[in-house]
Write an enzyme that holds these catalytic residues in place. Structure first.
Site, PDB file in Angstrom:
ATOM      1  N   LYS A   1       3.221   9.461   8.629  1.00 21.36           N
ATOM      2  CA  LYS A   1       3.271   9.594  10.300  1.00 21.36           C
ATOM      3  C   LYS A   1       4.154   9.509  10.766  1.00 21.36           C
ATOM      4  O   LYS A   1       4.461  10.593  11.665  1.00 21.36           O
ATOM      5  CB  LYS A   1       3.331   8.092  10.075  1.00 21.36           C
ATOM      6  CG  LYS A   1       2.008   7.239   9.086  1.00 21.36           C
ATOM      7  CD  LYS A   1       1.936   5.722   9.057  1.00 21.36           C
ATOM      8  CE  LYS A   1       1.500   4.848   8.401  1.00 21.36           C
ATOM      9  NZ  LYS A   1      -0.297   5.323   8.518  1.00 21.36           N
TER      10      LYS A   1
ATOM     11  N   ASP B   1       9.122   2.944  -0.153  1.00 18.75           N
ATOM     12  CA  ASP B   1       8.153   3.451   0.898  1.00 18.75           C
ATOM     13  C   ASP B   1       8.343   3.357   2.286  1.00 18.75           C
ATOM     14  O   ASP B   1       7.834   2.233   2.742  1.00 18.75           O
ATOM     15  CB  ASP B   1       7.319   3.552  -0.048  1.00 18.75           C
ATOM     16  CG  ASP B   1       5.792   3.991   0.909  1.00 18.75           C
ATOM     17  OD1 ASP B   1       6.153   4.932   1.937  1.00 18.75           O
ATOM     18  OD2 ASP B   1       4.197   3.108   0.732  1.00 18.75           O
TER      19      ASP B   1
ATOM     20  N   TYR C   1       1.033  -1.252   0.059  1.00 15.88           N
ATOM     21  CA  TYR C   1      -0.111   0.039   0.346  1.00 15.88           C
ATOM     22  C   TYR C   1       0.568   1.414  -0.126  1.00 15.88           C
ATOM     23  O   TYR C   1       1.775   1.236   1.196  1.00 15.88           O
ATOM     24  CB  TYR C   1      -0.965   0.070   1.309  1.00 15.88           C
ATOM     25  CG  TYR C   1      -1.844   0.927   1.158  1.00 15.88           C
ATOM     26  CD1 TYR C   1      -2.898   1.149   0.609  1.00 15.88           C
ATOM     27  CD2 TYR C   1      -1.047   1.796   2.181  1.00 15.88           C
ATOM     28  CE1 TYR C   1      -3.436   2.424   0.880  1.00 15.88           C
ATOM     29  CE2 TYR C   1      -2.372   3.580   2.623  1.00 15.88           C
ATOM     30  CZ  TYR C   1      -3.127   3.481   1.045  1.00 15.88           C
ATOM     31  OH  TYR C   1      -4.292   4.149   1.765  1.00 15.88           O
TER      32      TYR C   1
HETATM   33  C1  LIG Z   1       3.966   2.246   3.396  1.00 11.84           C
HETATM   34  C2  LIG Z   1       2.380   3.166   3.100  1.00 11.84           C
HETATM   35  N1  LIG Z   1       2.990   4.585   2.151  1.00 11.84           N
HETATM   36  C3  LIG Z   1       1.935   4.965   1.953  1.00 11.84           C
HETATM   37  C4  LIG Z   1       0.400   5.571   3.171  1.00 11.84           C
HETATM   38  C5  LIG Z   1      -0.079   6.417   2.795  1.00 11.84           C
HETATM   39  O1  LIG Z   1      -0.354   7.712   3.699  1.00 11.84           O
HETATM   40  P1  LIG Z   1      -1.173   8.544   4.133  1.00 11.84           P
HETATM   41  O2  LIG Z   1      -2.157   7.048   5.625  1.00 11.84           O
HETATM   42  O3  LIG Z   1      -0.882   9.343   5.058  1.00 11.84           O
HETATM   43  O4  LIG Z   1      -1.997   9.058   3.213  1.00 11.84           O
HETATM   44  C6  LIG Z   1       0.980   4.244   3.957  1.00 11.84           C
HETATM   45  C7  LIG Z   1      -0.948   4.909   4.872  1.00 11.84           C
HETATM   46  O5  LIG Z   1      -0.481   3.930   5.513  1.00 11.84           O
HETATM   47  C8  LIG Z   1       1.476   3.235   4.255  1.00 11.84           C
HETATM   48  O6  LIG Z   1       1.399   2.755   5.746  1.00 11.84           O
END
Ligand SMILES: Cc1ncc(COP(=O)(O)O)c(C=O)c1O
Length: 421
Positions: free
Chosen positions: A259, A231, A138
Site C-alpha cells: 500500500k 503484517d 487477511y
Molecule cells: C494486512 C494485509 N496484508 C496483505 C494484504 C494483501 O496486499 P495486496 O492486496 O497488495 O496483495 C492486504 C490487502 O489489503 C492487507 O490488508
C-alpha cells in the site's frame, strides 16, 4: 448512467465485472474518471469525498503534486529495467531508518507476495512448517493464509481450490486471546515456524490489540523459537513513521509492507533482521524473485511519498482522526444507538453491533444490512467508504476541516435512515 452501462459491459469480459471482489457492490460500482486530493470523480461527473483511498495507499491524497512530478520524470527515463537502480537503495535506507525491526528490505509487487515470502522465509529459518494466523486476519490472496480470512472474504466459506494439504499447516486462533496461544504452543510449539499478525486488525473492520497483547506475542515467540511477523500492509507508514511496531513499542522479527510504500503504485516488501533477510536468494537460498520487483515507478513514488511523512504529519492525521471519531460517536449518542466507533490515528469504522469488538466472532455480530444501507446513503450523498462492514476507512492529508464537518453532517442524516432497520 455511464457507470451502470460500463458495469454491464464489464461483466461480459471481467469475472463479476471487476478485478478484485470487494469492488463489486450492488447495484453497480461507480467507475472512476479521475481523482485529486480528497475527492474521486466518476464517469458520470459525480464527485465523492474519498475515505476508501484505494484501500489505504493514498495517504497524501490522490495525485500528490510532488509524487506525480517525480513519477513523470522517472517515466520519461523508462518504466522497467530488470537491473537495479539507486532509488531502490534510497527507499530501503528510508525504510530502515523509519521502521524499528528493519535492517534490510526486499521489494516485491504486492502485500500478497510479501506475506507469502515472509512465511517461506520463517519456515526456512526455523525448519518448521506450521504457522499461526488469526481468525478474520487477511494477509493477501495466497493459499497459506486463505483460511477464515477477513477483507472481502469475510463471511464467505474458505475458497475452493485451496488444498487441505496447504492449509493444514495454518493454525487459526482468535485475536486478543492469550490462553488460545498458550494452549496451542503447549501441544504444537515444536512445529510452529511463525505467528503472522496484523498488529491492528484492518480487514474485519478495525480491531486494536488489547493492552500488552503484542508484548505477550513477542515474549512467547522469543521463548519458543517462533518468528513473529507483523503484517503492516495497512498500518505501515499509516499510523506512525515506524508503523504499528513503533506505535506500540513492540519489535517483530519480520514485517511485511504494501500500500503506502508504493505511493499509489503496486508494491510490497519484506523487511526485518539482517540474519533472516540474508537468507533470501541470492545471498541465501530461500527463493524469492519477480520480474517487476523494485519497479522504478513504484520505488520512485514510494520514495517521494515517504519523504513527506514525518512526526508533524502523523500528529495532524491523529488529530483529524480523533475529531472524526468523536463526532461520529456524538451523533450515535444523540440517537441513543449502541454502535461501536472503531479505529485509531487515521483509520476508522463503525460496527453496527452493540457488543464490543475484540475479535472475529465479535465483529461478525455486526448487522451488515444496516451497514449496506449506511454505505448506500453515504454514496448517494457523495461520500465513498469501502463497501464492506469488514474493511476500514482512511483519512488522507488532503481531508480538511470542511471535509470532516461535511462528512459528520451527512453521517448524521445517514444514521437516521438506518435507525429503524
Ligand atoms: C494486512 C494485509 N496484508 C496483505 C494484504 C494483501 O496486499 P495486496 O492486496 O497488495 O496483495 C492486504 C490487502 O489489503 C492487507 O490488508
Amino acid at each position: 448512467m455511464k457507470s451502470e452501462e460500463l458495469f454491464k459491459e464489464s461483466k461480459k469480459f471481467l469475472p463479476g465485472g471487476v478485478n478484485s471482489p470487494v469492488r463489486a457492490y450492488k447495484p453497480y460500482p461507480f467507475f472512476a474518471e479521475y481523482a485529486k486530493g480528497s475527492k474521486i470523480v466518476d464517469v458520470d461527473g459525480k464527485s465523492y469525498l474519498d475515505y476508501c483511498l484505494a484501500y489505504g495507499p493514498m495517504v497524501l491524497g490522490h495525485a500528490n503534486p510532488d509524487v506525480m512530478a517525480e513519477v513523470i520524470a522517472q517515466l520519461k527515463k523508462g518504466s522497467a529495467y530488470g537491473v537495479p537502480t539507486e532509488n531502490e537503495i534510497e527507499l530501503a535506507k528510508l525504510v530502515v531508518k523509519k521502521v524499528p525491526c528493519a535492517e534490510m528490505v526486499r521489494f516485491v509487487n504486492s502485500g500478497t507476495e510479501a506475506t507469502m515470502s515472509a512465511i517461506r522465509l520463517a519456515r526456512a529459518a526455523t525448519g518448521k512448517k506450521k504457522i499461526i494466523k488469526f481468525e478474520g486476519a487477511y494477509h493477501g490472496a495466497h493459499d497459506y493464509v486463505l483460511v477464515k480470512s477477513g477483507s472481502g472474504a469475510a463471511g464467505l466459506p474458505d475458497s475452493p481450490g485451496v488444498p487441505d494439504e496447504t492449509t493444514k499447516n495454518t493454525i487459526l486462533i482468535p485475536f486478543n486471546n492469550e490462553d488460545a496461544i498458550v494452549d496451542i504452543i503447549k501441544t504444537e510449539g515444536e512445529s510452529i515456524a511463525a505467528i503472522i499478525v496484523e498488529p491492528i486488525m484492518g480487514n474485519i473492520g478495525i480491531i486494536p490489540p488489547k493492552d500488552k497483547y503484542l508484548e505477550f506475542l513477542r515474549d512467547i515467540t522469543v521463548e519458543n523459537g517462533i518468528i513473529l511477523i507483523f503484517d503492516e500492509v495497512i498500518t505501515g507508514f499509516r499510523i506512525s513513521e515506524g508503523g504499528a511496531q513503533e506505535y506500540f513499542g513492540v519489535t517483530p522479527d519480520l514485517v511485511t509492507f504494501g500500500k503506502i510504500l508504493g505511493g499509489g503504485f503496486p508494491i510490497g516488501a519484506i523487511s526485518g533482521k539482517k540474519e533472516l533477510m540474508e537468507m533470501l536468494a541470492p545471498s541465501g537460498n530461500v527463493y524469492q524473485a519477480g520480474t517487476f520487483n523494485g519497479n522504478p515507478i513504484s520505488i520512485t513514488a514510494g520514495l517521494a511519498t515517504l519523504k513527506q511523512l514525518n512526526e508533524s504529519f502523523y500528529s495532524s492525521m491523529n488529530t483529524k482522526g480523533d475529531i472524526l471519531r468523536k463526532g461520529i460517536q456524538d451523533i450515535l449518542d444523540v440517537h441513543n444507538l449502541d454502535y461501536q466507533v472503531a479505529g485509531l490515528s487515521s483509520m476508522f469504522q463503525i460496527y453496527f453491533t452493540e457488543s464490543e469488538v475484540w475479535n472475529y466472532e465479535d465483529a461478525k455480530t455486526a448487522d451488515t444490512e444496516k451497514f449496506n444501507t449506511f454505505f448506500q446513503t453515504l454514496l448517494n450523498k457523495g461520500i465513498f467508504i469501502p463497501p464492506s462492514q469488514f474493511e476500514c476507512c482512511f483519512l488522507s492529508k488532503m481531508h480538511d476541516d470542511t471535509d470532516i464537518q461535511n462528512t459528520l453532517d451527512i453521517i448524521g442524516e445517514a444514521i437516521k435512515t438506518i435507525k429503524d432497520i
